[in-house]
Design an enzyme around this catalytic site. Sequence first.
Site, short mmCIF file in Angstrom:
data_model
loop_
_atom_site.label_atom_id
_atom_site.label_comp_id
_atom_site.label_asym_id
_atom_site.label_seq_id
_atom_site.Cartn_x
_atom_site.Cartn_y
_atom_site.Cartn_z
CD GLN A 67 -3.43 -4.66 6.40
OE1 GLN A 67 -3.39 -3.63 5.75
NE2 GLN A 67 -3.91 -5.80 5.91
CE LYS A 82 -3.83 -2.43 2.08
NZ LYS A 82 -4.51 -2.92 3.28
CG ASP A 97 -9.91 -0.52 4.41
OD1 ASP A 97 -9.63 -0.69 3.21
OD2 ASP A 97 -9.20 -0.95 5.35
#
Length: 293
Positions: free
Chosen positions: A98, A54, A121
């Site tokens: 994460q 990322k 997200d």
Amino acid sequence: MTAKIISGREVAEHILEKELSVKVKELKEKNIVPNLVVILVGEMKASASYVAQKEKFAAKAGIKSEVRRFTAEISEEEILSEIDKINNDSLIHGVIVQLPLPDHISVAKVLNRIHPSKDVDGFTPNNVGKLFLGEDTLVSCTPKGIMQMLRISGTDLSGKNVTVIGRSNIVGKPVSILCQSQNATVTMCHSRTKDLNHKLSDADVIIVAVGVPKFISGDQIPEGAVVIDVGIHRVKSNKTKSGYKLVGDVNFDDVESKVSYITPVPGGVGPMTIASLLRNTLFSAKKIIYSHT
Ligand code: NAP
């Protein structure tokens, strides 16, 4: 039939170079630097590797990214207060946590704490609810990337039968909603589904997010279907130097000759997920900026 490969890697590169970096440059000319923070808890190798990817993609697009690392012993309260700090920092436009998190930390509590406008997200109840209602919102990244790949393959979903295997909150459920919103007839399958083969037999599009290596084989797939393979697994291989290779939830070699389009693993859904994350970060940066002008 020779399947056409939908290369997520190539599409993602294109998005980074031709779309995101151009838009980021325009924002930077106005002294605005899109800024993504990643919260990484613990020492899981797979998580560290996803986060590194990322960061790499963000750098290519010119998006600032910062990884805030915490040991697995961090308390839930400490993570929540870190998120509060990020929510209140006007120079940060997107934050992701994460997953997975250590067992003593509630994923739901942590995700709920993220301000919906920074939830790049697309996991917060607010954004999931808007997706459900068909409102413009931050859509979770893997489903968003999948929809882009379907568009690129020229698949018009209207009136098509889509079978989704897997009903997770991050892939199966949201991608089902997105397909329905494009007028597909969606069948959702999971571990209790009876006669999966029957559910696949009239599918025009099959989206597999099960988490079992090579779960789907050629004899389960109707001729000419479009197959999106979300799974990613590191398995032993005596054909590679490292002794490992990456495979998906679909047995690619077995399925390839039957399908019209298929996404490879690696280089399929994975890179598109990250490109979508960066698109969301830009979307969020622009929204925050315009709400202050
Ligand atoms: P998950 O949360 O573990 O969900 C798996 C789903 O598969 C569940 O709904 C489960 O059913 C269903 N399932 C399990 N065994 C089954 C069976 N035998 N028959 C039918 N359905 C079955 O997984 P996920 O988070 O959606 O991830 C799925 C895979 O995609 C994993 O390999 C993950 O690493 C990968 N992934 C990749 C990306 C990417 O960017 N490339 C992003 C996200 C995930 P129940 O609900 O009944 O348990």
